[in-house]
Design a protein around this motif. Structure first.
Motif, PDB file in Angstrom:
ATOM      1  N   LYS B  87      26.878  42.624  27.684  1.00 56.68           N
ATOM      2  CA  LYS B  87      26.100  41.357  27.982  1.00 56.68           C
ATOM      3  C   LYS B  87      24.822  41.221  27.114  1.00 56.68           C
ATOM      4  O   LYS B  87      24.556  40.087  26.797  1.00 56.68           O
ATOM      5  N   HIS B  88      24.133  42.385  26.522  1.00 57.96           N
ATOM      6  CA  HIS B  88      22.969  42.236  25.987  1.00 57.96           C
ATOM      7  C   HIS B  88      23.214  42.389  24.676  1.00 57.96           C
ATOM      8  O   HIS B  88      22.212  42.311  23.885  1.00 57.96           O
ATOM      9  N   GLY B  89      24.563  42.597  24.032  1.00 54.63           N
ATOM     10  CA  GLY B  89      24.718  42.788  22.670  1.00 54.63           C
ATOM     11  C   GLY B  89      24.171  44.170  22.254  1.00 54.63           C
ATOM     12  O   GLY B  89      24.075  44.190  20.939  1.00 54.63           O
ATOM     13  N   THR B  90      24.091  45.210  23.171  1.00 56.76           N
ATOM     14  CA  THR B  90      23.768  46.375  22.729  1.00 56.76           C
ATOM     15  C   THR B  90      24.920  47.257  22.079  1.00 56.76           C
ATOM     16  O   THR B  90      25.781  47.382  22.938  1.00 56.76           O
ATOM     17  N   PRO B  91      25.049  47.765  20.966  1.00 56.68           N
ATOM     18  CA  PRO B  91      26.111  48.543  20.577  1.00 56.68           C
ATOM     19  C   PRO B  91      26.237  49.833  21.349  1.00 56.68           C
ATOM     20  O   PRO B  91      25.346  50.524  21.721  1.00 56.68           O
ATOM     21  N   TRP B  92      27.414  50.120  21.658  1.00 62.32           N
ATOM     22  CA  TRP B  92      27.895  51.346  22.089  1.00 62.32           C
ATOM     23  C   TRP B  92      28.879  52.121  21.536  1.00 62.32           C
ATOM     24  O   TRP B  92      29.637  51.691  20.995  1.00 62.32           O
ATOM     25  N   VAL B  93      28.691  53.540  21.780  1.00 61.91           N
ATOM     26  CA  VAL B  93      29.520  54.719  20.852  1.00 61.91           C
ATOM     27  C   VAL B  93      30.480  55.355  22.308  1.00 61.91           C
ATOM     28  O   VAL B  93      29.741  55.539  23.035  1.00 61.91           O
ATOM     29  N   LEU B  94      31.761  55.438  21.970  1.00 66.84           N
ATOM     30  CA  LEU B  94      32.556  55.985  22.874  1.00 66.84           C
ATOM     31  C   LEU B  94      32.766  57.475  22.142  1.00 66.84           C
ATOM     32  O   LEU B  94      33.484  57.722  21.074  1.00 66.84           O
ATOM     33  N   ASP B  95      32.821  58.560  23.092  1.00 65.65           N
ATOM     34  CA  ASP B  95      33.214  59.830  22.698  1.00 65.65           C
ATOM     35  C   ASP B  95      34.186  60.249  23.917  1.00 65.65           C
ATOM     36  O   ASP B  95      33.903  60.596  24.865  1.00 65.65           O
ATOM     37  N   PRO B  96      35.492  60.070  23.261  1.00 62.69           N
ATOM     38  CA  PRO B  96      36.636  60.090  24.373  1.00 62.69           C
ATOM     39  C   PRO B  96      37.017  61.785  24.927  1.00 62.69           C
ATOM     40  O   PRO B  96      38.129  62.150  24.538  1.00 62.69           O
ATOM     41  N   VAL B  97      35.915  62.599  25.163  1.00 62.04           N
ATOM     42  CA  VAL B  97      36.037  63.999  25.445  1.00 62.04           C
ATOM     43  C   VAL B  97      37.265  64.234  26.221  1.00 62.04           C
ATOM     44  O   VAL B  97      37.511  63.803  27.405  1.00 62.04           O
ATOM     45  N   GLY B  98      38.398  64.965  25.850  1.00 64.71           N
ATOM     46  CA  GLY B  98      39.546  65.363  26.650  1.00 64.71           C
ATOM     47  C   GLY B  98      40.639  64.445  26.741  1.00 64.71           C
ATOM     48  O   GLY B  98      41.657  64.642  27.228  1.00 64.71           O
ATOM     49  N   ALA B  99      40.416  63.278  26.109  1.00 70.14           N
ATOM     50  CA  ALA B  99      41.454  62.181  25.904  1.00 70.14           C
ATOM     51  C   ALA B  99      42.835  63.113  25.102  1.00 70.14           C
ATOM     52  O   ALA B  99      42.708  63.689  24.405  1.00 70.14           O
ATOM     53  N   GLY B 100      44.013  62.908  25.748  1.00 72.07           N
ATOM     54  CA  GLY B 100      45.228  63.580  25.275  1.00 72.07           C
ATOM     55  C   GLY B 100      45.334  64.865  26.135  1.00 72.07           C
ATOM     56  O   GLY B 100      46.502  65.170  26.108  1.00 72.07           O
ATOM     57  N   GLY B 101      44.341  65.272  26.442  1.00 75.49           N
ATOM     58  CA  GLY B 101      44.570  66.702  27.191  1.00 75.49           C
ATOM     59  C   GLY B 101      44.403  66.578  28.523  1.00 75.49           C
ATOM     60  O   GLY B 101      45.217  67.294  29.433  1.00 75.49           O
ATOM     61  N   ILE B 102      43.639  65.561  29.195  1.00 69.66           N
ATOM     62  CA  ILE B 102      43.806  65.264  30.558  1.00 69.66           C
ATOM     63  C   ILE B 102      44.106  63.691  30.740  1.00 69.66           C
ATOM     64  O   ILE B 102      43.559  62.875  29.917  1.00 69.66           O
ATOM     65  N   SER B 103      45.027  63.550  31.499  1.00 72.82           N
ATOM     66  CA  SER B 103      45.671  62.020  31.612  1.00 72.82           C
ATOM     67  C   SER B 103      44.614  61.072  32.002  1.00 72.82           C
ATOM     68  O   SER B 103      44.679  60.000  31.522  1.00 72.82           O
ATOM     69  N   SER B 200      27.923  62.398  18.455  1.00 74.46           N
ATOM     70  CA  SER B 200      28.329  60.840  18.976  1.00 74.46           C
ATOM     71  C   SER B 200      26.881  60.199  19.246  1.00 74.46           C
ATOM     72  O   SER B 200      26.800  59.105  19.031  1.00 74.46           O
ATOM     73  N   ALA B 201      26.091  61.069  19.902  1.00 75.66           N
ATOM     74  CA  ALA B 201      24.710  60.512  20.437  1.00 75.66           C
ATOM     75  C   ALA B 201      24.023  59.938  19.253  1.00 75.66           C
ATOM     76  O   ALA B 201      23.392  58.831  19.236  1.00 75.66           O
ATOM     77  N   ILE B 202      23.955  60.698  18.092  1.00 81.51           N
ATOM     78  CA  ILE B 202      23.232  60.827  16.666  1.00 81.51           C
ATOM     79  C   ILE B 202      24.140  59.319  16.192  1.00 81.51           C
ATOM     80  O   ILE B 202      23.368  58.392  15.523  1.00 81.51           O
ATOM     81  N   VAL B 203      25.233  59.328  16.145  1.00 87.39           N
ATOM     82  CA  VAL B 203      26.006  58.127  15.800  1.00 87.39           C
ATOM     83  C   VAL B 203      25.344  57.063  16.584  1.00 87.39           C
ATOM     84  O   VAL B 203      25.300  55.774  15.841  1.00 87.39           O
ATOM     85  N   ALA B 204      25.166  56.748  17.796  1.00 92.07           N
ATOM     86  CA  ALA B 204      24.588  55.804  18.572  1.00 92.07           C
ATOM     87  C   ALA B 204      23.375  55.312  18.105  1.00 92.07           C
ATOM     88  O   ALA B 204      22.897  54.151  17.950  1.00 92.07           O
TER      89      ALA B 204
END
Lengths: 251, 251, 251
Positions: B87-103, B200-204
């Protein structure tokens, strides 16, 4: 550490007494807070559940309440703990993290004042906000220097009957009548998360062993400042500083 | 640190700007993430409550979302935060920890893609899983080398319009058209918990100050890699490495 | 580290196997526990959500359950995890933090015994309380020396069919028939929060790779003690000790 004879005396008493300090705080700073309390010579308990929180506040020598990363559950636990602390006459300390910056935190901190904290420790923006001014911190950082909040701290101390500490480059501690300045510390302390939260827990430890709360809070912040100054001489950056600070607290 | 002139320039801008980075992350890595952001020169906020999360995402320069130790509450907070960020146009970063391992994590990460992350950083198994392949990480560790996920990262970048980084011995950063390799780092980085989450936080933080996101993500991972390489020369094991890494990030 | 040939052999096997250890623990100690497991050579997973907890307990080589800062959610996650562990034949370890000191923890720890832990590690007060005596720890600290709880540990081991370890200046490990003493360690270990919790997780890692649980627990506590002794020679206080301890575990 360069501490006055009076502060060294209180520190020795703290180590002999080993007060149990019950902490309600955020996951981000819980480990560092517990280690800071162990290092200074207190016994930390980190309790989250409302029922356990009430039980623990009854057996602890002091309770430390921190509003960082506040959740509905922690709000309930804090209310249970300060209610039990009041009932048992256990002194408790309020660290109003984010007051002024986040509206819900300001409102909750104001609600907690009715439960009579023995001491309040915050940065200038937080103390300004709690005193009814327009703190307006940026997130959890202060937008003001500590000396800009001295009058607000004195007003808050008189209104709440708590000793109020506003920390920054210089720390100020007041009961509304008498105001003391604590010098020392180091700029590196702003580069490690939870330094202020740990300072509040150390304030709680001292308030738990000394009924003259103005003296207790000043002693706690002097130990914190002296440890920060000492640690800065033994570190190469914020990572080694955090370890050196715990070493210094234990020294 | 051996950084290119362009990356040094971005780092200097980050330190001058001091972006407020709002983090939704697990208790395990919250302290290290906050300290890494402080060390690199950003201002961290760690918020857990859904209401506070929405409020904070509106004032932050970037939002960092990490799926480690996911709970129902954090899921709600993440949705509130990315909704407010959009809504505010703030960029955000996704770190998908465990994707693939936990459904459940894979499914939630896929749901989050609809909220348009500016960047995604994961290990090879996580990126393979998100790109629709069979990641199958073991717990939260990767079962694949980073170069095995380059094609998947490019596919994911084109499908999501996010810059995708797959990290490992070599890191790859792609917008789906152009793919950059970031060398450096050290094997010791796999022996400290939360190194990827902090990255990931530093990427953000970098995405929060530079609208060319490919350039921002590459700069962030270069700073991380250079700090890891530097820290390895000053440490005797994972405990001293973690402290030396924070020192290096601040250097 | 001065370890017996048998314990060195088990440690080498652990590092070759890299067991996935699923931890249900408090926010205060989660980071240190994960780093201790990584340092010793295991792969940690820190899971909080009940559904994820059950899923993870099915793929892990061992589960470590810690009652510190217990909440209603973690209680549900623990029950889901130990239920799944039992179903899959995954060994799990109980660390009854605060049993004896907080009534609800004692009751929950007793309830968990019905789910057949492979091992139990606690301080003297906790083991006395679980064995049906009057432990009465002060908060989470022990009010008794470890040798005062040897008989209680043996009784508890026979009643629960678990290997029981009571740790202190000397550690005792028993299956109810045979009782071993583990010497070493250092007083500094009581000045760092989560040392006991991390030890329990390391016990879980060894129990995950060796079906002779008495041997596995003794090896784990020997590695912990030797690492503590080694770290004490390389540190100036509790902050540098914690880092040196992780370095020693990885050595």
């Amino acid at each position: 550490m360069l501490l006055s004879a009076d502060h060294l005396d209180l520190l020795a008493r703290l180590r002999a007494t080993r007060p149990l300090v019950h902490n309600l705080t955020s996951a981000t700073v819980a480990n560092f807070t517990a280690n800071a309390l162990l290092a200074v010579g207190a016994s930390p308990a980190m309790v989250e559940d409302p029922e356990e929180a009430a039980q623990f506040a009854g057996i602890a020598q002091a309770v430390s309440v921190n509003l960082g990363s506040l959740t509905a559950t922690r709000r309930a636990s804090i209310l249970a703990a300060v209610g039990a602390a009041q009932k048992h006459g256990t002194p408790w300390v309020l660290d109003p993290v984010g007051a002024g910056g986040i509206s819900a935190r300001t409102a909750f901190a104001e609600e907690l004042l009715a439960h009579h904290p023995a001491a309040i420790r915050g940065n200038a923006s937080e103390i300004l906000a709690l005193a009814g001014g327009t703190g307006g911190g940026r997130g959890v950082d202060s937008s003001h220097a500590s000396d800009q909040a001295i009058a607000a701290a004195e007003t808050l101390a008189r209104g709440s009957a708590a000793v109020v500490a506003v920390t920054g480059v210089v720390d100020y501690v007041t009961d509304g009548t008498q105001t003391l300045a604590v010098h020392g510390g180091h700029a590196m302390m702003t580069q490690v998360t939870g330094m202020g939260c740990a300072a509040s827990a150390i304030v709680a430890a001292f308030v738990g062993i000394e009924s003259d709360h103005l003296r207790a809070v000043a002693a706690a912040l002097s130990v914190v400042a002296a440890s920060g100054t000492s640690a800065a001489t033994k570190s190469q950056g914020p990572g080694s500083f955090a370890a050196a600070y715990l070493d210094a607290l234990a020294g």
